[in-house]
Design a protein around this motif. Sequence first.
Motif, PDB file in Angstrom:
ATOM      1  N   LEU A   1       0.778  -1.082  -0.011  1.00  7.68           N
ATOM      2  CA  LEU A   1       0.034   0.084   0.080  1.00  7.68           C
ATOM      3  C   LEU A   1       0.864   1.317  -0.106  1.00  7.68           C
ATOM      4  N   LEU A   2       1.937   1.163   0.677  1.00  4.93           N
ATOM      5  CA  LEU A   2       2.752   2.537   0.864  1.00  4.93           C
ATOM      6  C   LEU A   2       3.517   2.705  -0.510  1.00  4.93           C
ATOM      7  N   LYS A   3       3.860   1.562  -1.462  1.00  7.42           N
ATOM      8  CA  LYS A   3       4.217   1.888  -2.670  1.00  7.42           C
ATOM      9  C   LYS A   3       3.316   2.385  -3.578  1.00  7.42           C
ATOM     10  N   GLU A   4       1.982   2.278  -3.365  1.00  6.65           N
ATOM     11  CA  GLU A   4       0.971   3.016  -4.244  1.00  6.65           C
ATOM     12  C   GLU A   4       0.705   4.279  -3.720  1.00  6.65           C
ATOM     13  N   ILE A   5       0.653   4.548  -2.335  1.00  5.26           N
ATOM     14  CA  ILE A   5       0.329   5.696  -1.556  1.00  5.26           C
ATOM     15  C   ILE A   5       1.416   5.927  -0.636  1.00  5.26           C
ATOM     16  N   PRO A   6       2.330   6.694  -1.047  1.00  5.04           N
ATOM     17  CA  PRO A   6       3.557   6.673  -0.131  1.00  5.04           C
ATOM     18  C   PRO A   6       3.360   8.091   1.051  1.00  5.04           C
TER      19      PRO A   6
END
Length: 94
Positions: free
Chosen positions: A69-74
């Motif tokens: 998820l952090l890759k998509e929404i850092p």
Amino acid sequence: MDANINDLYSELRNTRQELLERLMNGTSNPIIKPILLEELHDVERTIAKLEQGNYGMCELSGELLPTELLKEIPTLQSKDDYTSLGKFYRKALF
């Protein structure tokens, strides 16, 4: 910082610069300006987390946020943010 974090840090710094330039040139639509300011705040907060070494942790619980998820929404700040994303998600029309 590892290579992925360095890449993210660099990308966020570039994004911050682009947002600042857009806000400073005075041509931003008044309706869009608050959105740009909020995005700038999120980017600066994320940069600070990277610099402090606590990137990827939920601000409410201290738990680690899902890496994918952090890759998509850092700029994700908490698990609550993650659960509220559903109201913005729309399925593709076929």
